[in-house]
Design a protein around this motif. Structure first.
Motif, PDB file in Angstrom:
ATOM      1  N   GLU A  71      25.349   3.034  25.741  1.00 38.32           N
ATOM      2  CA  GLU A  71      24.478   1.917  25.363  1.00 38.32           C
ATOM      3  C   GLU A  71      25.127   0.560  25.602  1.00 38.32           C
ATOM      4  O   GLU A  71      24.429  -0.425  25.869  1.00 38.32           O
ATOM      5  N   ILE A  72      26.444   0.502  25.506  1.00 43.10           N
ATOM      6  CA  ILE A  72      27.112  -0.790  25.739  1.00 43.10           C
ATOM      7  C   ILE A  72      27.529  -0.961  27.203  1.00 43.10           C
ATOM      8  O   ILE A  72      28.165  -1.945  27.562  1.00 43.10           O
ATOM      9  N   GLY A  73      27.171   0.035  28.043  1.00 41.75           N
ATOM     10  CA  GLY A  73      27.438  -0.105  29.469  1.00 41.75           C
ATOM     11  C   GLY A  73      28.787   0.402  29.930  1.00 41.75           C
ATOM     12  O   GLY A  73      29.252   0.033  31.018  1.00 41.75           O
ATOM     13  N   TRP A  74      29.431   1.273  29.138  1.00 42.55           N
ATOM     14  CA  TRP A  74      30.729   1.837  29.521  1.00 42.55           C
ATOM     15  C   TRP A  74      30.507   2.927  30.575  1.00 42.55           C
ATOM     16  O   TRP A  74      29.952   3.988  30.300  1.00 42.55           O
ATOM     17  N   ARG A  75      30.913   2.673  31.801  1.00 48.65           N
ATOM     18  CA  ARG A  75      30.620   3.550  32.925  1.00 48.65           C
ATOM     19  C   ARG A  75      31.201   4.950  32.734  1.00 48.65           C
ATOM     20  O   ARG A  75      30.612   5.950  33.147  1.00 48.65           O
ATOM     21  N   GLU A  76      32.361   5.040  32.097  1.00 49.99           N
ATOM     22  CA  GLU A  76      32.969   6.349  31.858  1.00 49.99           C
ATOM     23  C   GLU A  76      32.039   7.255  31.068  1.00 49.99           C
ATOM     24  O   GLU A  76      32.052   8.476  31.229  1.00 49.99           O
ATOM     25  N   ALA A  77      31.236   6.661  30.190  1.00 55.34           N
ATOM     26  CA  ALA A  77      30.306   7.454  29.391  1.00 55.34           C
ATOM     27  C   ALA A  77      29.212   8.065  30.258  1.00 55.34           C
ATOM     28  O   ALA A  77      28.687   9.141  29.947  1.00 55.34           O
ATOM     29  N   ASP A  78      28.848   7.390  31.349  1.00 54.95           N
ATOM     30  CA  ASP A  78      27.866   7.964  32.280  1.00 54.95           C
ATOM     31  C   ASP A  78      28.416   9.235  32.927  1.00 54.95           C
ATOM     32  O   ASP A  78      27.710  10.243  33.055  1.00 54.95           O
ATOM     33  N   TRP A  79      29.668   9.172  33.345  1.00 57.07           N
ATOM     34  CA  TRP A  79      30.287  10.354  33.936  1.00 57.07           C
ATOM     35  C   TRP A  79      30.383  11.485  32.912  1.00 57.07           C
ATOM     36  O   TRP A  79      30.125  12.655  33.237  1.00 57.07           O
ATOM     37  N   ALA A  80      30.769  11.149  31.683  1.00 59.16           N
ATOM     38  CA  ALA A  80      30.882  12.168  30.636  1.00 59.16           C
ATOM     39  C   ALA A  80      29.525  12.794  30.336  1.00 59.16           C
ATOM     40  O   ALA A  80      29.409  14.014  30.133  1.00 59.16           O
ATOM     41  N   THR A  81      28.478  11.965  30.317  1.00 58.17           N
ATOM     42  CA  THR A  81      27.132  12.484  30.079  1.00 58.17           C
ATOM     43  C   THR A  81      26.713  13.421  31.199  1.00 58.17           C
ATOM     44  O   THR A  81      26.068  14.459  30.961  1.00 58.17           O
TER      45      THR A  81
END
Length: 477
Positions: A71-81
């Protein structure tokens, strides 16, 4: 949490560091890690917890844990998702969320990461497609081989690697456009590609062809880097080609020699292997041969002989690895007193040039020998002369003497930068994971301490007479 702090954590491993996160998961403390990660806004802890939840089949909780970072735009979280979605069986949807655009396809790091996800999702051809334009880089060639293992695409990988090797051979024979000489970089790359070709052939069940690739290159008479004959030797050993391995070792390929000796041992010819290594040491005194002999003797539980085999190295100026290994062998064999005798008998260049390291080893051995009171007294006296310098060793001696709370108190107040890691390890070893986690500074705290140190380091350059405020008394994370 904010992007700036998370970026700082990614660079410096502040907050919950990777080893701690892995240890907590291994200890079955995933729930503790989840709570701390949420409370702290800590990405490293969150990522480790999410992966543990996925491994347990709880993908919904894993996704919910990662969601605030997305939600805050942390790109690493996209990869983890995307990883979580692949575990759920939503491979195509997952890849769509992180698929590189035209600009990102030029970034080898992005392509390497995406290729790993694509292969995991069963899209091996797409993984190959994104890596194919980057095969001029050694690490990305290795990544191609890694992500395609077991994917049924070995023929396609071999085609790409063979084409790359031919291109490099052409460059090497043509010479460098600038100087007209053979290009050393292209030669090195070509050797690297040939080893990868051999690796893929072997895993594809084409062992004879794998051997022939390396055999032909070795017979060319060209000089090769050390890992080339070593790879050849290991390949021959795996395929049981002992006589060819012997010939390679005898051809002055020192990297192949230890592999040959181990192959002899594995085929029941341990005495022959030992004699061979002793003869080689006598002729060359190569530290690799000496290490191979020590390992052979250790496998046969001949600890004293292994220690003696390493003895000629203990007085070298750079003997640290051999000496420490020998001491650990004796301690592991229940003879710390014998290890002390060995250490106290050192009189050579290394011992004279590294008195603090010798003293630290001696304190450790005193503790292992049950002489904790003596060791604590010595470490305390050393700390009085050099405040804080011996905190870590003293803490371990106090712990070994049954004075755990004193040891923990010392580590909590120590000015040594690595004391927090020793504190965490000690608490974990004594079954106190919640306290261990609470002892780790948050990202913000670690970052503030880091910036304070950097400012203090710069200040003397501006004013050589300046003394940083609280420099000697502030604990450092």
């Amino acid at each position: 949490m904010n992007i700036d702090d998370l970026s700082w954590q990614a660079r410096h491993h502040g907050g919950i560091y990777p080893r701690l996160a892995r240890t907590l998961v291994d200890l079955g403390e995933t729930e503790l890690l989840i709570g701390a990660a949420r409370e702290r806004g800590d990405w490293i802890g969150t990522q480790a917890a999410a992966r543990a939840l996925c491994a347990a089949g709880d993908t919904d909780r894993a996704a919910a844990l990662v969601a605030p970072f997305r939600e805050i735009g942390w790109r690493e979280a996209d990869w983890a998702t995307a990883e979580i979605m692949i575990v759920r069986g939503e491979g195509e949807e997952a890849l769509a969320t992180v698929r590189p655009d035209a600009a990102a396809l030029g970034d080898g790091h992005v392509c390497a990461r995406y290729a790993g996800l694509a292969a995991t999702a069963g899209r091996a051809d797409e993984a190959i497609d994104v890596l194919a334009p980057h095969l001029g880089e050694s690490w990305l060639r290795s990544r191609l081989v890694e992500v395609t293992e077991g994917q049924g695409r070995d023929d396609r990988v071999l085609h790409l690697l063979t084409r790359e090797a031919e291109h490099m051979e052409h460059k090497d024979s043509e010479g460098c456009g600038r100087c007209g000489q053979a290009c050393r970089a292209s030669r090195t790359d070509r050797w690297d590609v040939l080893l990868l070709i051999s690796q893929v052939l072997e895993r594809a069940g084409r062992a004879q062809e794998a051997v022939e690739v390396v055999r032909t290159e070795t017979a060319s008479g060209r000089r090769h880097p050390l890992n080339f004959p070593e790879h050849y030797a290991q390949l021959l050993a795996r395929q049981g080609l002992i006589e060819e391995l012997r010939a390679l070792a005898e051809a002055e390929h020192r990297a192949a020699f230890a592999v040959y000796a181990k192959a002899l041992e594995d085929t029941g010819r341990a005495l022959e292997a030992e004699a061979l290594l002793r003869e080689a040491i006598e002729a060359h005194d190569d530290p690799n041969d000496r290490a191979a002999l020590m390992r052979l003797l250790v496998r046969q539980a001949r600890i004293d002989e292994a220690v003696e085999a390493g003895r000629p190295t203990y007085d070298y100026y750079d003997c640290w690895n051999f000496l420490h290994w020998a001491l650990e062998l004796l301690v592991g064999d229940g003879r710390p007193g014998r290890a002390l005798e060995l250490l106290d008998g050192l009189t050579g260049a290394w011992a004279e040039g590294h008195p603090d390291q010798v003293l630290d080893l001696r304190l450790w051995l005193l503790g292992e020998a049950g002489r904790c009171e003596e060791a604590v007294a010595q470490a305390t006296a050393l700390n009085e002369k050099e405040p804080g310098e011996w905190d870590l060793r003293l803490a371990r001696l106090l712990e070994r003497d049954g004075r755990l709370e004193e040891a923990l108190a010392l580590l909590r107040t120590s000015t040594q930068r690595s004391a927090v890691y020793d504190l965490v390890d000690m608490l974990l070893e004594h079954g106190r994971p919640a306290e261990a986690l609470a002892s780790v500074p948050t990202i913000a705290e670690k970052r503030a301490a880091h910036e304070q140190r950097e400012a203090a380091a710069r200040r003397p350059q501006d004013d050589p007479w300046a003394v940083p405020d609280g420099y000697a008394s502030q604990p450092s994370f």
